[in-house]
Design a protein around this motif. Structure first.
Motif, PDB file in Angstrom:
ATOM      1  N   ASP A 145      45.993  33.777  43.356  1.00 19.65           N
ATOM      2  CA  ASP A 145      45.218  33.525  42.136  1.00 19.65           C
ATOM      3  C   ASP A 145      44.986  32.049  41.901  1.00 19.65           C
ATOM      4  O   ASP A 145      43.914  31.626  41.495  1.00 19.65           O
ATOM      5  CB  ASP A 145      45.945  34.106  40.908  1.00 19.65           C
ATOM      6  CG  ASP A 145      45.768  35.611  40.787  1.00 19.65           C
ATOM      7  OD1 ASP A 145      46.459  36.206  39.956  1.00 19.65           O
ATOM      8  OD2 ASP A 145      44.943  36.176  41.529  1.00 19.65           O
ATOM      9  N   THR A 182      42.403  30.567  44.405  1.00 19.16           N
ATOM     10  CA  THR A 182      41.010  30.945  44.189  1.00 19.16           C
ATOM     11  C   THR A 182      40.503  30.606  42.806  1.00 19.16           C
ATOM     12  O   THR A 182      39.358  30.868  42.473  1.00 19.16           O
ATOM     13  CB  THR A 182      40.822  32.467  44.387  1.00 19.16           C
ATOM     14  OG1 THR A 182      41.774  33.140  43.567  1.00 19.16           O
ATOM     15  CG2 THR A 182      41.009  32.840  45.827  1.00 19.16           C
ATOM     16  N   GLY A 183      41.351  30.046  41.959  1.00 20.10           N
ATOM     17  CA  GLY A 183      40.879  29.616  40.658  1.00 20.10           C
ATOM     18  C   GLY A 183      40.906  30.687  39.590  1.00 20.10           C
ATOM     19  O   GLY A 183      40.369  30.511  38.501  1.00 20.10           O
ATOM     20  N   ARG A 184      41.549  31.797  39.925  1.00 19.23           N
ATOM     21  CA  ARG A 184      41.581  32.881  38.943  1.00 19.23           C
ATOM     22  C   ARG A 184      42.553  32.548  37.817  1.00 19.23           C
ATOM     23  O   ARG A 184      42.397  32.965  36.685  1.00 19.23           O
ATOM     24  CB  ARG A 184      42.010  34.156  39.647  1.00 19.23           C
ATOM     25  CG  ARG A 184      41.750  35.403  38.870  1.00 19.23           C
ATOM     26  CD  ARG A 184      41.782  36.594  39.810  1.00 19.23           C
ATOM     27  NE  ARG A 184      41.598  37.814  39.072  1.00 19.23           N
ATOM     28  CZ  ARG A 184      42.571  38.657  38.789  1.00 19.23           C
ATOM     29  NH1 ARG A 184      43.787  38.429  39.196  1.00 19.23           N
ATOM     30  NH2 ARG A 184      42.319  39.753  38.093  1.00 19.23           N
ATOM     31  N   GLU A 199      35.834  29.926  39.891  1.00 16.88           N
ATOM     32  CA  GLU A 199      36.028  30.824  41.029  1.00 16.88           C
ATOM     33  C   GLU A 199      34.877  30.771  42.024  1.00 16.88           C
ATOM     34  O   GLU A 199      35.088  30.674  43.239  1.00 16.88           O
ATOM     35  CB  GLU A 199      36.180  32.287  40.562  1.00 16.88           C
ATOM     36  CG  GLU A 199      37.401  32.552  39.716  1.00 16.88           C
ATOM     37  CD  GLU A 199      37.060  32.573  38.249  1.00 16.88           C
ATOM     38  OE1 GLU A 199      36.182  31.794  37.833  1.00 16.88           O
ATOM     39  OE2 GLU A 199      37.671  33.372  37.532  1.00 16.88           O
ATOM     40  N   TYR A 200      33.636  30.869  41.517  1.00 14.91           N
ATOM     41  CA  TYR A 200      32.530  30.970  42.467  1.00 14.91           C
ATOM     42  C   TYR A 200      32.318  29.655  43.201  1.00 14.91           C
ATOM     43  O   TYR A 200      31.854  29.636  44.340  1.00 14.91           O
ATOM     44  CB  TYR A 200      31.247  31.438  41.764  1.00 14.91           C
ATOM     45  CG  TYR A 200      30.604  30.422  40.846  1.00 14.91           C
ATOM     46  CD1 TYR A 200      30.958  30.341  39.512  1.00 14.91           C
ATOM     47  CD2 TYR A 200      29.634  29.557  41.324  1.00 14.91           C
ATOM     48  CE1 TYR A 200      30.376  29.428  38.677  1.00 14.91           C
ATOM     49  CE2 TYR A 200      29.041  28.638  40.498  1.00 14.91           C
ATOM     50  CZ  TYR A 200      29.419  28.563  39.165  1.00 14.91           C
ATOM     51  OH  TYR A 200      28.836  27.651  38.344  1.00 14.91           O
ATOM     52  N   VAL A 235      34.766  29.715  46.061  1.00 12.99           N
ATOM     53  CA  VAL A 235      34.276  30.587  47.131  1.00 12.99           C
ATOM     54  C   VAL A 235      33.277  29.837  47.991  1.00 12.99           C
ATOM     55  O   VAL A 235      33.301  29.901  49.212  1.00 12.99           O
ATOM     56  CB  VAL A 235      33.628  31.852  46.532  1.00 12.99           C
ATOM     57  CG1 VAL A 235      32.893  32.633  47.602  1.00 12.99           C
ATOM     58  CG2 VAL A 235      34.681  32.727  45.882  1.00 12.99           C
ATOM     59  N   ARG A 259      38.461  35.763  49.543  1.00 14.52           N
ATOM     60  CA  ARG A 259      39.648  36.506  49.133  1.00 14.52           C
ATOM     61  C   ARG A 259      39.404  37.993  49.153  1.00 14.52           C
ATOM     62  O   ARG A 259      38.392  38.486  48.653  1.00 14.52           O
ATOM     63  CB  ARG A 259      40.044  36.102  47.728  1.00 14.52           C
ATOM     64  CG  ARG A 259      41.237  36.924  47.246  1.00 14.52           C
ATOM     65  CD  ARG A 259      41.649  36.558  45.881  1.00 14.52           C
ATOM     66  NE  ARG A 259      42.815  37.338  45.468  1.00 14.52           N
ATOM     67  CZ  ARG A 259      43.484  37.131  44.352  1.00 14.52           C
ATOM     68  NH1 ARG A 259      43.111  36.153  43.552  1.00 14.52           N
ATOM     69  NH2 ARG A 259      44.518  37.880  44.046  1.00 14.52           N
ATOM     70  N   PHE A 314      40.993  41.586  47.848  1.00 18.28           N
ATOM     71  CA  PHE A 314      41.925  42.047  46.834  1.00 18.28           C
ATOM     72  C   PHE A 314      42.809  43.160  47.343  1.00 18.28           C
ATOM     73  O   PHE A 314      42.551  43.787  48.357  1.00 18.28           O
ATOM     74  CB  PHE A 314      41.157  42.536  45.601  1.00 18.28           C
ATOM     75  CG  PHE A 314      40.560  41.423  44.812  1.00 18.28           C
ATOM     76  CD1 PHE A 314      39.255  41.021  45.056  1.00 18.28           C
ATOM     77  CD2 PHE A 314      41.284  40.757  43.852  1.00 18.28           C
ATOM     78  CE1 PHE A 314      38.695  39.985  44.342  1.00 18.28           C
ATOM     79  CE2 PHE A 314      40.724  39.720  43.130  1.00 18.28           C
ATOM     80  CZ  PHE A 314      39.430  39.329  43.381  1.00 18.28           C
ATOM     81  N   SER A 349      37.818  46.570  47.290  1.00 18.69           N
ATOM     82  CA  SER A 349      36.868  46.259  46.251  1.00 18.69           C
ATOM     83  C   SER A 349      35.497  46.105  46.889  1.00 18.69           C
ATOM     84  O   SER A 349      35.066  45.005  47.187  1.00 18.69           O
ATOM     85  CB  SER A 349      37.322  44.966  45.570  1.00 18.69           C
ATOM     86  OG  SER A 349      36.475  44.636  44.527  1.00 18.69           O
ATOM     87  N   GLU A 384      35.321  45.171  53.246  1.00 18.08           N
ATOM     88  CA  GLU A 384      35.586  44.042  52.361  1.00 18.08           C
ATOM     89  C   GLU A 384      35.851  42.780  53.180  1.00 18.08           C
ATOM     90  O   GLU A 384      35.374  41.703  52.831  1.00 18.08           O
ATOM     91  CB  GLU A 384      36.780  44.355  51.459  1.00 18.08           C
ATOM     92  CG  GLU A 384      36.808  43.465  50.240  1.00 18.08           C
ATOM     93  CD  GLU A 384      37.932  43.802  49.301  1.00 18.08           C
ATOM     94  OE1 GLU A 384      38.506  44.908  49.418  1.00 18.08           O
ATOM     95  OE2 GLU A 384      38.249  42.948  48.447  1.00 18.08           O
ATOM     96  N   LEU A 392      33.594  39.197  53.499  1.00 16.86           N
ATOM     97  CA  LEU A 392      34.103  37.834  53.435  1.00 16.86           C
ATOM     98  C   LEU A 392      33.655  37.036  54.649  1.00 16.86           C
ATOM     99  O   LEU A 392      33.249  35.883  54.552  1.00 16.86           O
ATOM    100  CB  LEU A 392      35.629  37.832  53.376  1.00 16.86           C
ATOM    101  CG  LEU A 392      36.280  38.488  52.163  1.00 16.86           C
ATOM    102  CD1 LEU A 392      37.787  38.427  52.299  1.00 16.86           C
ATOM    103  CD2 LEU A 392      35.829  37.795  50.893  1.00 16.86           C
ATOM    104  N   GLN A 403      30.334  35.063  55.176  1.00 15.65           N
ATOM    105  CA  GLN A 403      30.164  33.775  54.521  1.00 15.65           C
ATOM    106  C   GLN A 403      30.776  32.643  55.319  1.00 15.65           C
ATOM    107  O   GLN A 403      30.806  31.504  54.863  1.00 15.65           O
ATOM    108  CB  GLN A 403      30.797  33.813  53.131  1.00 15.65           C
ATOM    109  CG  GLN A 403      30.196  34.926  52.288  1.00 15.65           C
ATOM    110  CD  GLN A 403      30.559  34.814  50.846  1.00 15.65           C
ATOM    111  OE1 GLN A 403      31.611  34.311  50.500  1.00 15.65           O
ATOM    112  NE2 GLN A 403      29.672  35.293  49.990  1.00 15.65           N
ATOM    113  N   GLU A 445      47.459  42.290  51.008  1.00 14.42           N
ATOM    114  CA  GLU A 445      47.845  43.621  51.506  1.00 14.42           C
ATOM    115  C   GLU A 445      46.687  44.336  52.189  1.00 14.42           C
ATOM    116  O   GLU A 445      46.261  45.396  51.742  1.00 14.42           O
ATOM    117  CB  GLU A 445      48.410  44.467  50.377  1.00 14.42           C
ATOM    118  CG  GLU A 445      49.691  43.862  49.832  1.00 14.42           C
ATOM    119  CD  GLU A 445      50.411  44.772  48.856  1.00 14.42           C
ATOM    120  OE1 GLU A 445      50.375  45.996  49.040  1.00 14.42           O
ATOM    121  OE2 GLU A 445      51.012  44.235  47.915  1.00 14.42           O
TER     122      GLU A 445
END
Lengths: 250, 302, 418
Positions: free
Chosen positions: A54, A57-59, A79-80, A83, A89, A91, A95, A161, A165, A168, A177
């Motif tokens: 977290d 990634t700036g969460r 966050e963006y 990225v 990242r 999750f 997701s 997912e 990633l 990019q 996980e």
């Protein structure tokens, strides 16, 4: 697993602490990840592994300390923006965009047309299609390109997912996980995937499956109660008495 | 100097009466919102239920049971609580629980409910406003000094609000039910895994919230007349109180209700009622734009 | 050692056909949309004018102005998941801009010579104003007015949107705040009757640059202009819907965080959707003023704003066509009930709210008739077959135990030593 070539570090976490109303999720944690390295972060539940991701990634902003990525200060960025600097990242629970197809999912992550007007005018050029198809091949989903994501199996959703990633071209991949809930066969394929991906970028994997960790990790960091308990190759970690106590003593 | 202090005191007190009703209404709303994340758009109508209940009991005591005249009000408070609360239980069971996890849809569905309830009031009691006859002990005022006039009904309403806030605090902090509620608010999955029947907690919380609105309605009859849309006049303020106060803590709700009510009362002193309202609402929104978690919220882990 | 397995019952043959139908529906979506668009255009441009007299056509025109709001709601609510309970604000702002222009035109010195201050609108005179307030002056020019109609509401939506979305305020909080804004604006307008016409609004509008808007011919022309603008707005909405932007908005609605972590500035995307919805509503408001001849705060506050939402919800919040038809339907119903059974109207619309949300969350357009019928056929046929056969026991497997997913914590301890 060979020792990673010691190139300059790509991610520096310096003295980071995160506290929520007195509860310290991370306590003066310092870590450094090298390029071309696959680092596993393990630890019992509540050790702060997800919080670590977290803050990278700036969460969640750290209460103190800094995060530097390729000499860029990440603390304080949104966050963006993080990225776009090249950090991807994944999750814990898969997701993906259920109602979109595999192709559309990957296309959405295509690193272009990020503003509303360019997204409106975005067209599927030859280049876009080829890039998507290549990535789809890497993540074993080439033949399911036009199926809706909700029809995929659990393992395939995880790969999708990861593929979203990869498209990019991140320099740092953070996987939370990635093999949870996967069958044995899928785990092996994921290990192959990650080992292939490790070249040219850094990967941080938070995991509980020690077999999987053994197959992929160059180095392992063990977290406990927000602090770094031990760090080193898997063999020495497994023999470390402190680590054994933490896992069995609970 | 002496006179303006008196006027200031009385103006502050007018703020307090509104504050009391607003607090009672917002408490119920905050409990429901904090617990289930739903905003009950029909909450104002539960206030109206309480108000009409008081009116009916006032009529009943006037016509058939004059011996009740002194005490009917307290009876009304209790009846309003159970009637509104019971109705709330029903609504939760039939409507709200089917929209679990769809808070925006719950908002719309409860708005529909409020329209139906408003029309029901209109059809039953007529469109014109009615008043409950207040018992003698509620009328009149205290005069601590010759120029300060403190209406007794305002005091009673304030006392009621304080007592109930204390009661809610007691329930939340000291009873088993309160523990269940707080556990579910903080981490629903864990609470459920620990054996708490979260569905039942939801239902009872919703009922409790609506019951509080009913009491607010009874209190409301002492300061104004009741019509089908009485509840909706307070409801926007109540929502803002909840949003402003962060809905996570009791203190937050109290502080928020107090600030908003006092801001309204104070600005009314300097300008027309409608401009005061505009100014109050705009200030709240501006503050929310700068600090969306509300003025009184604690930092919560996302 | 062989595994002895009791064979599991064969699944019914129907589902694959269902799956094929569904895929076909998805693939042909664009084609279907195009067809529906043409049908809508025909209905509005040809069928209605032929069947309705000018009075009813004017009513339809009025309902279609709400249709603009509905289109905007489909974009920002149905697609992007942003519920705004304050669209009346933007509708009203657009409408008031147009009304101010028309009122100024109708308040020239000659027509208002009997006022104590000629040359200003009548309600200002009644409120003892002696000169035109500053913010009215730009509306003497048609050009300024036409610019102001999308610009003023759009700017408000931009400010509100950015302030809220950049701070991750969404969902219920955002809805309540939009509701409060609607309350603020309507109270402000009603309270400042000298400047705004108060609760009666701005009435007695006569001409647009000399052209009388009250004649039947004018009403016909305005109707077609309205339909033209609406179809144009729908076309723009489609273009977004079919583009990557449309997919991003839907993704934001369903999995906002994932979109954020894909590198998109979600706040500015959401703001875009909200501003678009506000501009649409504003255009609707301006057309309303032109066709109906007045604008009042009764279209600005909380109640009308929420009525606009229900109209979109009934038709289908995710369907552009559904929203338009839904608006027509709800407003026809409202007129009918208000005329014949006024007490029933609130019951009807209240129940409609609850019913649509509970039973038809995607509105009438969300009812996929083909799929519904097929599903019913499948269910009935399956029920018949299973009654004839006894349900077999679960298959018994003797052999290696299948791999269970890895546990956490304790299992890790054992794995640590494997």
């Amino acid at each position: 697993m060979t020792e990673g070539i010691r190139t300059e570090s790509i991610l520096e976490i310096e003295g980071v602490s995160v506290s929520f109303d007195g509860f310290k999720a991370l306590d003066d944690l310092s870590l450094s990840i090298e390029r071309d390295e696959i680092r596993a972060v393990i630890g019992p539940n509540g050790a702060g592994k997800t919080t670590l991701l977290d803050i990278i990634t700036g969460r969640t902003p750290p209460t103190s300390g800094r995060v530097r990525f390729k000499e860029i200060e990440l603390t304080g960025l949104r966050e963006y923006q993080i990225v776009r600097k090249g950090i991807g990242r994944k999750f814990q629970t898969p997701s993906v965009h259920e109602s979109l197809t595999v192709f559309e999912n990957l296309e959405m992550s295509y690193p272009d047309a990020r503003t509303w007007w360019s997204a409106w005018r975005f067209g599927r050029t030859r280049e876009v299609i080829e890039t998507v198809e290549n990535i789809a091949e890497t993540i074993y989903l080439k033949d399911r390109l036009h199926d809706r994501a909700e029809a995929l199996g659990h393992g395939q959703k995880q790969w999708l997912e990861i593929g979203a990633l990869l498209i990019q071209r991140p320099s740092l991949l953070l996987l939370d996980e990635p093999v949870a809930g996967m069958s044995v066969r899928d785990r092996e394929k994921t290990a192959e995937l990650l080992n292939a991906l490790g070249k040219g970028r850094a990967v941080v994997v938070v995991e509980h499956d020690m077999e999987f960790v053994k197959q992929i990790a160059h180095q392992v960091s063990v977290l406990h109660q927000g602090r770094l308990l031990a760090e080193g190759p898997m063999e020495s970690i497994q023999k470390d008495p402190r680590v054994i106590e933490v896992y069995l003593g609970h | 100097m002496h006179v303006s202090l008196a006027i200031w005191a009385m103006q502050a007190f007018t703020g307090l009466s509104n504050f009391s009703v607003l607090l009672l209404l917002a408490l119920g709303l905050a409990i429901i919102f904090g617990q289930m994340g739903v905003i009950n758009m029909a909450h104002g109508e539960f206030l109206t239920v309480g108000a009409y209940t008081t009116y009916v009991l006032s009529q009943v005591s006037e016509r058939w049971a004059p011996w009740l005249e002194k005490t009917y009000f307290l009876v009304a408070v209790v009846v309003a609580f159970f009637l509104a609360g019971g109705l709330g239980l029903l609504v939760e069971h039939v409507l709200v629980r089917r929209l679990y996890r769809r808070p925006l849809d719950t908002l719309l569905a409860t708005w529909g409910l409020s329209l139906v309830m408003q029309q029901a009031f209109r059809s039953t009691f007529g469109a014109r406003e009615v008043s409950a006859t207040l018992p003698d002990w509620l009328m009149g005022s205290l005069k601590p000094t010759p120029s300060i006039d403190i209406p007794i009904n305002g005091l009673v309403v304030l006392g009621l609000a304080i007592a109930l806030t204390g009661g809610v605090a007691f329930i939340l902090l000291r009873t088993r039910f309160g523990v269940d509620v707080r556990a579910t608010v903080q981490n629903r999955a864990m609470a459920s895994a620990a054996g708490i029947n979260t569905g039942r907690v939801d239902r009872l919380t919703f009922g409790l919230g609506c019951g509080l609105a009913g009491i607010a309605g009874a209190a409301f009859t002492t300061i104004g007349s009741t019509g089908p849309t009485s509840g909706s006049s307070y409801i926007v303020d109540a929502f803002l109180v909840v949003v402003f106060g962060g809905a996570q803590s009791l203190i937050g709700t109290i502080g928020s209700a107090f600030s908003i009510a006092q801001l309204q009362a104070t600005t009314e002193f300097f300008m027309t009622g409608s401009m005061a309202k505009v100014l109050t609402l705009s200030t709240v929104i501006l503050i929310l734009m700068m600090r969306p978690q509300g003025l009184f919220a604690l930092k919560v882990r996302r | 050692m062989t595994a002895s397995v009791t064979p599991a019952p064969k699944p019914a043959a129907r589902p694959p056909m269902l799956a094929r139908f569904t895929t076909q529906l998805t693939v042909d979506r664009r084609a279907r949309q195009n067809v529906y668009f043409v049908i809508l255009a025909l209905v509005l441009l040809v069928v209605f004018p032929l069947f309705f007299d000018i009075f009813r056509l004017n009513l339809v025109g009025k309902y279609l102005t709400y249709g603009f709001v509905a289109l905007g709601l489909v974009m920002c609510w149905g697609q992007a998941g942003i519920l705004s309970l304050g669209q009346g604000v933007f509708f009203g702002l657009g409408g008031y801009c147009m009304a101010m222009f028309l009122k100024l035109e109708a308040s020239d010195v000659k027509s208002t010579s009997i006022q104590s201050t000629p040359g200003i609108p009548d309600f200002m005179d009644w409120n003892q104003l002696t000169s035109l307030p500053t913010f009215w002056i730009p509306f003497k020019s048609l050009f300024c007015t036409l610019v102001a109609i999308p610009l003023v509401p759009g700017l408000l939506a931009l400010v509100l949107g950015l302030a809220m979305f950049k701070r991750r305020v969404g969902g219920v909080y955002f809805a309540i705040i939009t509701q409060a804004v609607a309350a603020i604006l309507s109270i402000l307008i009603i309270g400042q009757q000298g400047y705004t016409g108060g609760v009666n609004g701005i009435t007695d509008l006569k001409t647009l640059e000399g052209w009388d808007i009250r004649t039947d011919t004018a009403k016909y022309v305005l109707y077609f202009v309205n339909v033209g603008l609406l179809l144009g707005a729908a076309a723009v909405a489609f273009s977004i819907d079919r583009s990557k932007l449309g997919r991003i908005l839907v993704a934001i609605r369903d999995r906002e965080e994932r979109v954020l972590f894909t590198g998109y500035d979600v706040a500015s995307m959401k703001t875009f959707a909200f501003v678009l919805a506000s501009v649409y509503a504003a255009i609707g408001g301006a057309m309303f003023t032109l066709q109906v001849g007045f604008m009042s705060p009764s279209f600005v506050g909380i109640v009308p704003s929420i009525e606009m939402v229900i109209a979109a919800a009934v038709g289908g919040r995710t369907s552009l066509f559904g929203a338009i038809y839904g608006t027509l339907l709800v407003n026809f119903a409202k007129t009918y009930f208000s005329e014949s059974f006024p007490e029933l109207w609130l019951f009807v619309i209240g129940s409609l709210f609850m019913g649509v949300v509970l039973v038809l969350p995607n509105g009438l357009a969300g009812v996929d008739l083909r799929k519904a019928v097929l599903t019913m056929i499948v269910r009935f046929s399956r029920r018949g077959t299973s009654r004839r056969r006894n349900a077999p026991p679960a298959p018994v497997v003797v052999g290696p135990v299948p791999e269970a997913p890895d546990g956490h914590g304790s299992k890790g301890a054992e794995a640590l030593h494997s």
